[in-house]
Design a protein around this motif. Structure first.
Motif, short mmCIF file in Angstrom:
data_model
loop_
_atom_site.label_atom_id
_atom_site.label_comp_id
_atom_site.label_asym_id
_atom_site.label_seq_id
_atom_site.Cartn_x
_atom_site.Cartn_y
_atom_site.Cartn_z
N TRP A 111 51.94 6.95 51.18
CA TRP A 111 52.66 8.22 51.18
C TRP A 111 53.25 8.48 52.56
CZ3 TRP A 111 50.27 13.20 48.55
CH2 TRP A 111 51.31 14.01 48.11
N CYS A 112 52.44 8.27 53.60
CA CYS A 112 52.93 8.46 54.97
C CYS A 112 54.09 7.52 55.27
CB CYS A 112 51.81 8.24 55.98
SG CYS A 112 50.59 9.58 56.06
N ALA A 117 59.87 7.03 56.56
CA ALA A 117 61.12 6.29 56.38
C ALA A 117 62.29 7.20 56.04
CB ALA A 117 60.95 5.25 55.27
N SER A 118 62.03 8.46 55.75
CA SER A 118 63.09 9.38 55.33
C SER A 118 63.80 10.00 56.53
CB SER A 118 62.50 10.49 54.46
OG SER A 118 63.47 11.50 54.21
N SER A 119 65.10 10.19 56.40
CA SER A 119 65.88 10.86 57.45
C SER A 119 65.60 12.36 57.49
CB SER A 119 67.37 10.63 57.22
OG SER A 119 67.79 11.21 55.98
N GLY A 136 50.59 13.72 61.92
CA GLY A 136 49.41 13.02 61.41
C GLY A 136 49.54 12.82 59.91
N GLU A 137 48.63 13.45 59.16
CA GLU A 137 48.68 13.38 57.69
C GLU A 137 49.00 14.74 57.08
OE1 GLU A 137 44.89 11.77 56.62
OE2 GLU A 137 45.50 9.71 57.05
N ARG A 138 49.65 15.60 57.87
CA ARG A 138 50.02 16.93 57.39
C ARG A 138 51.53 17.08 57.40
NH1 ARG A 138 46.03 17.56 61.08
NH2 ARG A 138 47.52 18.32 62.65
N LEU A 139 52.08 17.50 56.26
CA LEU A 139 53.53 17.65 56.13
C LEU A 139 53.87 19.14 56.17
CD1 LEU A 139 56.25 16.16 55.58
CD2 LEU A 139 55.89 16.72 53.16
N TYR A 140 54.79 19.50 57.07
CA TYR A 140 55.21 20.89 57.27
C TYR A 140 56.69 21.05 56.98
CZ TYR A 140 51.06 21.37 60.38
OH TYR A 140 49.80 21.38 60.93
#
Length: 253
Positions: A111-112, A117-119, A136-140
């Motif tokens: 998932w990371c 890889a996304s713009s 880290g492993e947190r998406l904001y």
């Protein structure tokens, strides 16, 4: 719209199926229309966006709706339905897969890797214009990452400052807590008094305790103590997290 022949546990195999899955979750009340709309907007911004990116964007938005500032990938994969606050019974008809089914084969590393890889995603020290931040492993969502960083910086500044110690702390504490705490004839540690003493000697403090332990009373006395120490200078007091107690006659939350 529930389409059992399209919306399956393989919904992450294509963008179209992922968006159909999000539509179904909105219909079930598991997501807000706003969460789905954000995923759709990102799909337009990045035509080759991976399904896992769109799902992550919708879930990060969903977490904000539940009072969480980010999507914790590790916590979500460990217990998807619980982490996302979904009803345990799921879809009564059984035609819409729960996150626990959809994410069953997804790993944190994978998932990371997709997100990086996304713009549309940058790391904490990366491009400042991306709408998403992976720390880290947190998406904001970037705005809320900035809010969190601002709070962290303000706290760090306070902690690095030398506190101004009250001049008459002992005497003032005795005025606010005149009676010793005695239980069954034995003098006990007055934790409220101790909390006030420690908080008065610090630029930042946390006062915690279970229901009925006197947190509100302690804060009131602490404010009185600080105002005494401030003399004629008025304190600036802001209430950011009021007690959950409800006044009689007030509407239920």
């Amino acid at each position: 719209m529930n389409q059992p022949d399209v919306i399956t546990e393989a919904s992450l195999h294509s963008r179209e199926q992922t968006l159909l899955l999000l539509d179904a979750w909105v219909e079930q009340g598991w997501l807000r229309a706003l969460d789905r709309a954000l995923a759709g907007f990102f799909a337009e911004l990045e035509p080759d966006a991976e399904p896992l990116l769109l799902l992550a964007a919708a879930l990060a938005s969903h977490q904000l709706g539940h009072g969480h500032v980010c999507l914790d990938l590790a916590a979500t994969l460990a217990s998807p339905d619980f982490a996302l606050s979904l009803p345990p019974e799921g879809d009564e008809a059984g035609t819409t897969p729960l996150p626990s089914v959809v994410l069953a084969e997804v790993t944190r590393e994978g998932w990371c890797r997709v997100l990086k890889a996304s713009s549309l995603v940058a790391g904490a020290d990366g491009e400042p214009s991306t709408p998403l931040v992976l720390d880290g492993e947190r998406l904001y969502l970037r705005r809320y990452w900035r809010y969190e960083q601002s709070v962290a910086q303000a706290l760090a500044t306070r902690l690095n400052q030398q506190p101004a110690l009250p001049g008459q702390l002992s005497e003032q504490l005795e005025q606010l807590f005149p009676e010793p705490l005695v239980v069954e004839g034995q003098r006990q540690t007055d934790w409220q008094k101790l909390a006030c003493a420690l908080a008065a000697r610090s630029n930042f403090s946390l006062i915690t305790g279970g229901p009925g332990t006197g947190k509100t009373t302690t804060v009131v006395r602490l404010l009185a103590l600080l105002q005494q120490s401030a003399g004629e200078q008025s304190l600036r007091i802001r209430l950011a997290a009021p007690t959950a107690r409800r006044r009689p006659g007030s509407p239920s939350p």
